[in-house]
Design an enzyme around this catalytic site. Sequence first.
Site, PDB file in Angstrom:
ATOM      1  N   LYS A 106      26.221  -4.148 -24.637  1.00  8.89           N
ATOM      2  CA  LYS A 106      27.350  -4.877 -25.276  1.00  8.89           C
ATOM      3  C   LYS A 106      28.650  -4.878 -24.403  1.00  8.89           C
ATOM      4  O   LYS A 106      28.709  -4.308 -23.739  1.00  8.89           O
ATOM      5  CB  LYS A 106      27.713  -4.185 -26.679  1.00  8.89           C
ATOM      6  CG  LYS A 106      28.521  -5.315 -28.089  1.00  8.89           C
ATOM      7  CD  LYS A 106      27.295  -5.301 -28.570  1.00  8.89           C
ATOM      8  CE  LYS A 106      27.145  -6.385 -29.991  1.00  8.89           C
ATOM      9  NZ  LYS A 106      25.826  -6.540 -30.348  1.00  8.89           N
ATOM     10  N   GLY A 218      30.739 -14.009 -44.917  1.00  4.59           N
ATOM     11  CA  GLY A 218      30.684 -14.469 -43.516  1.00  4.59           C
ATOM     12  C   GLY A 218      30.465 -16.445 -43.946  1.00  4.59           C
ATOM     13  O   GLY A 218      29.035 -15.908 -44.499  1.00  4.59           O
ATOM     14  N   GLY A 220      28.551 -17.894 -40.285  1.00  5.01           N
ATOM     15  CA  GLY A 220      28.915 -18.481 -38.915  1.00  5.01           C
ATOM     16  C   GLY A 220      27.442 -18.077 -39.066  1.00  5.01           C
ATOM     17  O   GLY A 220      26.597 -18.467 -39.930  1.00  5.01           O
ATOM     18  N   ASN A 221      26.858 -17.603 -37.914  1.00  8.42           N
ATOM     19  CA  ASN A 221      25.655 -17.966 -37.301  1.00  8.42           C
ATOM     20  C   ASN A 221      24.658 -17.264 -38.434  1.00  8.42           C
ATOM     21  O   ASN A 221      23.544 -17.601 -38.928  1.00  8.42           O
ATOM     22  CB  ASN A 221      24.986 -16.898 -35.990  1.00  8.42           C
ATOM     23  CG  ASN A 221      23.488 -17.123 -35.624  1.00  8.42           C
ATOM     24  OD1 ASN A 221      22.806 -16.690 -36.569  1.00  8.42           O
ATOM     25  ND2 ASN A 221      23.667 -18.011 -34.894  1.00  8.42           N
ATOM     26  N   ALA A 222      25.153 -15.587 -38.561  1.00  2.00           N
ATOM     27  CA  ALA A 222      24.130 -14.586 -39.477  1.00  2.00           C
ATOM     28  C   ALA A 222      24.367 -15.609 -41.004  1.00  2.00           C
ATOM     29  O   ALA A 222      23.412 -15.390 -42.141  1.00  2.00           O
ATOM     30  CB  ALA A 222      24.513 -13.472 -39.562  1.00  2.00           C
ATOM     31  N   GLY A 223      25.157 -15.151 -41.192  1.00  2.00           N
ATOM     32  CA  GLY A 223      26.123 -15.652 -43.134  1.00  2.00           C
ATOM     33  C   GLY A 223      25.659 -16.751 -42.990  1.00  2.00           C
ATOM     34  O   GLY A 223      24.724 -17.608 -44.168  1.00  2.00           O
TER      35      GLY A 223
HETATM   36  P1  NAD Z   1      30.356 -15.524 -36.301  1.00  2.00           P
HETATM   37  O1  NAD Z   1      30.955 -16.139 -35.289  1.00  2.00           O
HETATM   38  O2  NAD Z   1      28.753 -16.857 -35.492  1.00  2.00           O
HETATM   39  O3  NAD Z   1      30.199 -16.489 -37.769  1.00  2.00           O
HETATM   40  C1  NAD Z   1      31.163 -15.205 -38.231  1.00  2.00           C
HETATM   41  C2  NAD Z   1      32.183 -15.133 -39.167  1.00  2.00           C
HETATM   42  O4  NAD Z   1      32.520 -13.652 -39.639  1.00  2.00           O
HETATM   43  C3  NAD Z   1      32.387 -16.698 -39.594  1.00  2.00           C
HETATM   44  O5  NAD Z   1      32.342 -17.350 -40.898  1.00  2.00           O
HETATM   45  C4  NAD Z   1      33.868 -16.002 -39.252  1.00  2.00           C
HETATM   46  O6  NAD Z   1      35.194 -16.658 -40.232  1.00  2.00           O
HETATM   47  C5  NAD Z   1      33.845 -14.925 -40.396  1.00  2.00           C
HETATM   48  N1  NAD Z   1      34.686 -13.612 -39.943  1.00  2.00           N
HETATM   49  C6  NAD Z   1      35.665 -13.463 -39.173  1.00  2.00           C
HETATM   50  N2  NAD Z   1      36.488 -12.641 -39.550  1.00  2.00           N
HETATM   51  C7  NAD Z   1      36.674 -12.724 -40.564  1.00  2.00           C
HETATM   52  C8  NAD Z   1      37.205 -11.367 -41.813  1.00  2.00           C
HETATM   53  N3  NAD Z   1      38.379 -10.871 -41.203  1.00  2.00           N
HETATM   54  N4  NAD Z   1      36.931 -11.416 -42.903  1.00  2.00           N
HETATM   55  C9  NAD Z   1      35.603 -11.773 -43.752  1.00  2.00           C
HETATM   56  N5  NAD Z   1      34.974 -13.499 -42.563  1.00  2.00           N
HETATM   57  C10 NAD Z   1      35.749 -12.434 -41.308  1.00  2.00           C
HETATM   58  O7  NAD Z   1      29.634 -14.536 -35.933  1.00  2.00           O
HETATM   59  P2  NAD Z   1      27.563 -14.307 -36.300  1.00  2.00           P
HETATM   60  O8  NAD Z   1      27.003 -14.220 -35.338  1.00  2.00           O
HETATM   61  O9  NAD Z   1      27.350 -14.622 -37.413  1.00  2.00           O
HETATM   62  O10 NAD Z   1      28.028 -12.697 -36.423  1.00  2.00           O
HETATM   63  C11 NAD Z   1      28.417 -12.153 -37.793  1.00  2.00           C
HETATM   64  C12 NAD Z   1      27.397 -10.898 -37.428  1.00  2.00           C
HETATM   65  O11 NAD Z   1      26.452 -10.342 -37.730  1.00  2.00           O
HETATM   66  C13 NAD Z   1      28.552  -9.524 -36.249  1.00  2.00           C
HETATM   67  O12 NAD Z   1      28.651  -8.184 -37.553  1.00  2.00           O
HETATM   68  C14 NAD Z   1      28.004  -9.362 -35.668  1.00  2.00           C
HETATM   69  O13 NAD Z   1      27.654  -8.472 -34.657  1.00  2.00           O
HETATM   70  C15 NAD Z   1      26.126  -9.276 -36.069  1.00  2.00           C
HETATM   71  N6  NAD Z   1      24.953  -9.930 -35.986  1.00  2.00           N
HETATM   72  C16 NAD Z   1      24.830 -11.379 -35.042  1.00  2.00           C
HETATM   73  C17 NAD Z   1      23.661 -11.355 -34.802  1.00  2.00           C
HETATM   74  C18 NAD Z   1      23.231 -13.335 -34.292  1.00  2.00           C
HETATM   75  O14 NAD Z   1      22.504 -12.726 -33.470  1.00  2.00           O
HETATM   76  N7  NAD Z   1      23.941 -14.489 -33.998  1.00  2.00           N
HETATM   77  C19 NAD Z   1      22.503 -10.414 -34.303  1.00  2.00           C
HETATM   78  C20 NAD Z   1      23.247  -8.907 -35.047  1.00  2.00           C
HETATM   79  C21 NAD Z   1      23.798  -8.763 -35.497  1.00  2.00           C
END
Ligand code: NAD
Length: 423
Positions: A106, A218, A220-223
């Site tokens: 990471k 959330g 973002g990408n995942a949510g």
């Molecule tokens: P992202 O940056 O696209 O989105 C993050 C989201 O979380 C945003 O909507 C942001 O506003 C929100 N956020 C940030 N701080 C916050 C808080 N204090 N309270 C509530 N919401 C908050 O990131 P992502 O890629 O969606 O990743 C989200 C999670 O999923 C992380 O834990 C990441 O490690 C995990 N993850 C992502 C991937 C991937 O392929 N994108 C893969 C495995 C795990």
Amino acid sequence: MAEELNPFKIAQTQLDNAAAIMNLDRQAHAILREPKRILVMNIPVKLTSGKTQTFTGFRVQYNDARGPAKGGIRFHPQESIDTVKALAAWMTWKCSLADIPFGGGKGGIICDTKKMNEKDIELISRAYVRHLGKDMGVDVDVPAPDVYTNPQIMAWMLDEYSNIIRHNEFGAITGKPVEVWGSAGRMDSTARGGMFVMREAAKLLKLNPKKATIAIQGFGNAGRFAYTLSKEIMGSKVVAISDSTGGIYDPDGLDLKKLDEAKEKTGSVDGYKSKNAEKVTNEKLLELKVDILIPAAIENQIRKDNVDKVKCKMLLELANGPVTPEASDTLFHNGVLDLPDFLVNSGGVIGSYFEWTQNITGYYWDTKRFNEELDRKVTKSFNDTITTQKLYAAMGKKISTRMAAYIIAVDRVAKAMKARGWY
Ligand code: NAD
């Protein structure tokens, strides 16, 4: 006593618990408690303002017994080495549970991309890769996007790395745009994999996914993809969603177009308007009476102090480390099916594995093949986990799905280290 919230201590505790249950060899346990390699870099970057600012960057290569280190790079103002170490450990277990030929890694940079222009983000991304230099590569360490990084950033990083090694090596980074041989299907594979876990777990709970209500933390990408795919794959109803500013709850279900509009106009999904919609804080969203709760933002959201307020039947950990070990134990005790992060969000790294495989072989798949192979892999990991849980139950040991998944993952890495003569 105050609850331990240091993510790396949490990762170590989880490993210790699994080691005790599975009688892990003491030498293997000692190796697996610490990362193999930690890089801390002070990176001066001459920004577009003309001023030079020094950014701290990390890369942790936790274990490479089963293959090159693999894991995302986060850009976050609160990034810390302990978070990166924990995430690198979890990547090791994730790749092992998914049974793909990678170890765990990471990275991160302490920076606030919300306060930066695009050119400065590019400059920082390229500088990070220059500092990593040959400590990455297709057989060494393969980064990918994570919190506040994206395919465009991966493309800049790949370009910089290609300049360093003086040839293209597309498999050195995954999560790239398809124009530079990213994979069709990779974009939503984290959430899609999570939805396959949700589908299988719903069968276990005899929950009709079409009638199930869902809350997602959330956007973002995942949510955001969890929102679209839970509708597409299962026809479920998402009643609440949030971002870092706050959230919105509507018992009638939320509309994507309106969510996107609210985000664009007000900067947050909490600007969403409809007849029955009401704002909720991120704290309250976790306590809503829904069938399925999906934390998809950041770590330590469900802790000792709020776990008893969680009312869902299934908790799908799409974020990394959203539930503390104490809270996880309580959920197990309370009869909530808590599905661990490194199973639920493994679709992202499995998708990266498909991308890496295609880059190496030079033969590219369509989205249909990608999604079918993803389904097969994630469903197998889920079934392996439940089978192990049942096996231990038959031996008189009641263990959570998290412990069952840990036991499978740790056992595979320990066996690889043993075969290689590490202990
Ligand atoms: P992202 O940056 O696209 O989105 C993050 C989201 O979380 C945003 O909507 C942001 O506003 C929100 N956020 C940030 N701080 C916050 C808080 N204090 N309270 C509530 N919401 C908050 O990131 P992502 O890629 O969606 O990743 C989200 C999670 O999923 C992380 O834990 C990441 O490690 C995990 N993850 C992502 C991937 C991937 O392929 N994108 C893969 C495995 C795990």
